[in-house]
Design a protein around this motif. Structure first.
Motif, mmCIF file in Angstrom:
data_model
loop_
_atom_site.group_PDB
_atom_site.id
_atom_site.type_symbol
_atom_site.label_atom_id
_atom_site.label_comp_id
_atom_site.label_asym_id
_atom_site.label_seq_id
_atom_site.Cartn_x
_atom_site.Cartn_y
_atom_site.Cartn_z
ATOM 1 N N THR A 241 -0.073 -1.667 3.649
ATOM 2 C CA THR A 241 -0.778 -1.664 2.370
ATOM 3 C C THR A 241 -1.608 -0.395 2.168
ATOM 4 O O THR A 241 -2.063 -0.121 1.053
ATOM 5 C CB THR A 241 -1.725 -2.868 2.270
ATOM 6 O OG1 THR A 241 -2.812 -2.701 3.184
ATOM 7 C CG2 THR A 241 -0.995 -4.167 2.576
ATOM 8 N N GLY A 242 -1.824 0.364 3.235
ATOM 9 C CA GLY A 242 -2.677 1.536 3.155
ATOM 10 C C GLY A 242 -4.162 1.210 3.166
ATOM 11 O O GLY A 242 -4.998 2.095 3.033
ATOM 12 N N GLY A 243 -4.475 -0.072 3.341
ATOM 13 C CA GLY A 243 -5.879 -0.487 3.369
ATOM 14 C C GLY A 243 -6.464 -0.401 4.767
ATOM 15 O O GLY A 243 -5.790 -0.028 5.735
ATOM 16 N N CYS A 244 -7.734 -0.750 4.868
ATOM 17 C CA CYS A 244 -8.401 -0.785 6.166
ATOM 18 C C CYS A 244 -7.804 -1.898 7.020
ATOM 19 O O CYS A 244 -7.312 -2.909 6.490
ATOM 20 C CB CYS A 244 -9.896 -1.031 5.990
ATOM 21 S SG CYS A 244 -10.770 0.224 5.032
ATOM 22 N N VAL A 245 -7.836 -1.730 8.326
ATOM 23 C CA VAL A 245 -7.360 -2.753 9.263
ATOM 24 C C VAL A 245 -8.557 -3.609 9.648
ATOM 25 O O VAL A 245 -9.474 -3.145 10.338
ATOM 26 C CB VAL A 245 -6.714 -2.106 10.503
ATOM 27 C CG1 VAL A 245 -6.297 -3.164 11.513
ATOM 28 C CG2 VAL A 245 -5.512 -1.257 10.084
ATOM 29 N N ASP A 246 -8.542 -4.861 9.205
ATOM 30 C CA ASP A 246 -9.729 -5.707 9.304
ATOM 31 C C ASP A 246 -10.251 -5.875 10.721
ATOM 32 O O ASP A 246 -11.458 -5.753 10.969
ATOM 33 C CB ASP A 246 -9.453 -7.081 8.695
ATOM 34 C CG ASP A 246 -9.309 -7.025 7.180
ATOM 35 O OD1 ASP A 246 -9.772 -6.027 6.586
ATOM 36 O OD2 ASP A 246 -8.744 -7.969 6.597
ATOM 37 N N VAL A 247 -9.365 -6.162 11.658
ATOM 38 C CA VAL A 247 -9.840 -6.431 13.018
ATOM 39 C C VAL A 247 -10.489 -5.199 13.636
ATOM 40 O O VAL A 247 -11.410 -5.315 14.460
ATOM 41 C CB VAL A 247 -8.694 -6.965 13.912
ATOM 42 C CG1 VAL A 247 -7.667 -5.873 14.207
ATOM 43 C CG2 VAL A 247 -9.245 -7.532 15.222
ATOM 44 N N LEU A 248 -10.071 -4.008 13.206
ATOM 45 C CA LEU A 248 -10.665 -2.779 13.724
ATOM 46 C C LEU A 248 -11.985 -2.444 13.026
ATOM 47 O O LEU A 248 -12.634 -1.454 13.345
ATOM 48 C CB LEU A 248 -9.684 -1.612 13.600
ATOM 49 C CG LEU A 248 -8.662 -1.528 14.734
ATOM 50 C CD1 LEU A 248 -7.624 -0.451 14.463
ATOM 51 C CD2 LEU A 248 -9.361 -1.262 16.068
ATOM 52 N N ASN A 249 -12.366 -3.255 12.068
ATOM 53 C CA ASN A 249 -13.721 -3.204 11.532
ATOM 54 C C ASN A 249 -14.564 -4.347 12.073
ATOM 55 O O ASN A 249 -15.771 -4.204 12.274
ATOM 56 C CB ASN A 249 -13.711 -3.245 10.005
ATOM 57 C CG ASN A 249 -13.265 -1.933 9.385
ATOM 58 O OD1 ASN A 249 -13.254 -0.891 10.044
ATOM 59 N ND2 ASN A 249 -12.885 -1.971 8.125
ATOM 60 N N GLU A 250 -13.917 -5.481 12.324
ATOM 61 C CA GLU A 250 -14.643 -6.639 12.854
ATOM 62 C C GLU A 250 -15.144 -6.387 14.271
ATOM 63 O O GLU A 250 -16.290 -6.722 14.602
ATOM 64 C CB GLU A 250 -13.738 -7.871 12.846
ATOM 65 C CG GLU A 250 -13.382 -8.380 11.456
ATOM 66 C CD GLU A 250 -12.229 -9.372 11.481
ATOM 67 O OE1 GLU A 250 -11.782 -9.714 12.607
ATOM 68 O OE2 GLU A 250 -11.786 -9.796 10.403
ATOM 69 N N LEU A 251 -14.285 -5.808 15.115
ATOM 70 C CA LEU A 251 -14.683 -5.582 16.507
ATOM 71 C C LEU A 251 -15.863 -4.614 16.623
ATOM 72 O O LEU A 251 -16.823 -4.898 17.362
ATOM 73 C CB LEU A 251 -13.481 -5.087 17.324
ATOM 74 C CG LEU A 251 -12.427 -6.158 17.636
ATOM 75 C CD1 LEU A 251 -11.168 -5.525 18.226
ATOM 76 C CD2 LEU A 251 -12.982 -7.218 18.592
ATOM 77 N N PRO A 252 -15.868 -3.472 15.931
ATOM 78 C CA PRO A 252 -17.064 -2.625 15.972
ATOM 79 C C PRO A 252 -18.306 -3.338 15.446
ATOM 80 O O PRO A 252 -19.393 -3.189 16.009
ATOM 81 C CB PRO A 252 -16.698 -1.435 15.078
ATOM 82 C CG PRO A 252 -15.222 -1.377 15.117
ATOM 83 C CD PRO A 252 -14.773 -2.800 15.197
ATOM 84 N N SER A 253 -18.139 -4.111 14.375
ATOM 85 C CA SER A 253 -19.277 -4.827 13.817
ATOM 86 C C SER A 253 -19.862 -5.799 14.836
ATOM 87 O O SER A 253 -21.086 -5.887 15.008
ATOM 88 C CB SER A 253 -18.849 -5.576 12.546
ATOM 89 O OG SER A 253 -19.942 -6.252 11.968
#
Length: 369
Positions: A241-253
């Motif tokens: 989709t060209g969007g952000c990869v959710d899990v790679l934002n969740e893990l840093p958070s």
């Protein structure tokens, strides 16, 4: 250097508190909080050339187009078109930029300390909190290198003088992203339990390293948290989709929250320890949320690289290079531009608790031990 911040009058209400503070601080930071030295640990977000001295290492940036906006337009090993965030923090703290890479001055460390020169940068691109991450100088090895510096100090200073010097110095750590990338490469759809176990392991190891530094003299810790790496061009390029990869934002958070609790708890047991956590996660998220208000036009595509979003190939001499670099969030497939680093350094050094907490780096530098 001209400010990269636009006219404050044009800012939307949503981010005015941050930017009004940033505009003021850009004019006011010079001459403020000072420390005698900075000691830097971490990965490519902080590396200023250590990896240049590692034969066979592929995590290097000592070639064009890197450094195209650095003084004399020279590549230095920074993963940037110019300065990185550590350079800007160094400037705000009264230094010319980041201290030099350890491997460039290892034989001169004791003389630098004796002359009161301001610190050393141990960071190595590709490294992580875990020894298993990357093939470069791990955080554990970086701390061992600092222990060499610490032992050399006593050739010119008494033990008491060395401890006093270090207690007033600032220890900056910027790491964790490579550990998360490595974990994601093994498990790209972790369940809740698996994520919790990984974050617990990462936090436990981080705590061990912080204590290790404390035990050899560190008292002031400036922690840079992990940005939303799911939105960098490299990860976007792998998403259909060209969007952000959710899990790679969740893990840093999740890791960033764990680090906040960790640092708070350590101050309850380690006498004299003080800290600030600078949030690159919040800075980058704000830029992505409303780029035009912060002077940016492009937040998905890297300025230098190749393939989709310029995120499938590294920034090498024959890579595509943008001309309006001040308007790009990302320099290459993973790293911010000089302009983005400048904004982050400003927010973390002197911004509100949204961007650095429980105090900012300026306040940390001014804290008495």
């Amino acid at each position: 250097m001209a400010s990269l911040l636009p006219n404050p009058a044009s800012f939307p209400t949503l981010i005015c508190p941050f930017l009004c503070a940033a505009t003021f601080l850009f004019c006011a930071v010079a001459g403020d909080g000072r420390v005698p030295a900075i000691y830097v640990f971490g990965d490519s977000t902080a590396d200023v050339g250590n990896n240049n001295f590692l034969p066979g290492n592929t995590a290097k940036a000592n070639f064009p187009h890197n450094g195209v906006d650095f003084p004399a337009k020279r590549p230095t090993g920074r993963f940037s078109n110019g300065y990185n965030g550590i350079d800007f923090l160094g400037m705000h703290l009264g230094f010319r930029r980041s201290p030099p890479p350890f491997l460039s001055i290892a034989s001169k460390i004791h003389r630098r300390i004796a002359r009161g020169i301001g610190g050393v940068n141990f960071a190595s691109g590709g490294s992580g909190i875990l020894d298993s991450t990357g093939s470069t100088i791990s955080l554990a090895n970086q701390i061992r290198n600092f222990e060499t510096v610490r032992s050399n100090m006593t050739a010119h200073l008494s033990e008491t003088q060395a401890n006093q010097f270090l207690s007033k110095s600032l220890f900056i750590i910027s790491t964790g992203g490579n550990d998360i990338f490595a974990y994601f490469s093994r498990n790209n759809a972790p369940n809740v339990t698996e994520k919790e176990q990984f974050i617990a392991t990462l936090s436990s190891n981080y705590q061990y390293h912080i204590k290790k530094l404390y035990n050899v003299g560190a008292r002031k810790f400036g922690i840079i948290d992990v940005p939303p790496i799911g939105c960098c061009p490299f990860t976007r390029s792998s998403n259909p989709t060209g969007g952000c990869v959710d899990v790679l934002n969740e893990l840093p958070s999740q890791f960033n929250r764990a680090a906040m609790f960790l640092m708070h708890d350590l101050t309850l047991t380690l006498k004299g320890m003080k800290y600030s956590i600078g949030s690159s996660y919040k800075v980058v998220s704000n830029i992505i949320r409303d780029p035009s208000a912060l002077g940016f036009k492009e937040t998905k595509t890297a300025c230098c690289g190749g393939g989709k979003f310029n995120g499938q190939f590294s920034c090498v001499p024959n890579a595509t290079l943008c001309s309006d670099r001040n308007h790009y969030l990302f320099w290459d497939l993973l790293h911010p531009t000089h302009a983005a680093s400048k904004l982050a350094g400003l927010a973390i050094y002197g911004g509100s608790t949204q961007f650095a907490s429980p105090i900012n780096f300026k306040q940390l530098a001014e804290e008495e031990y």
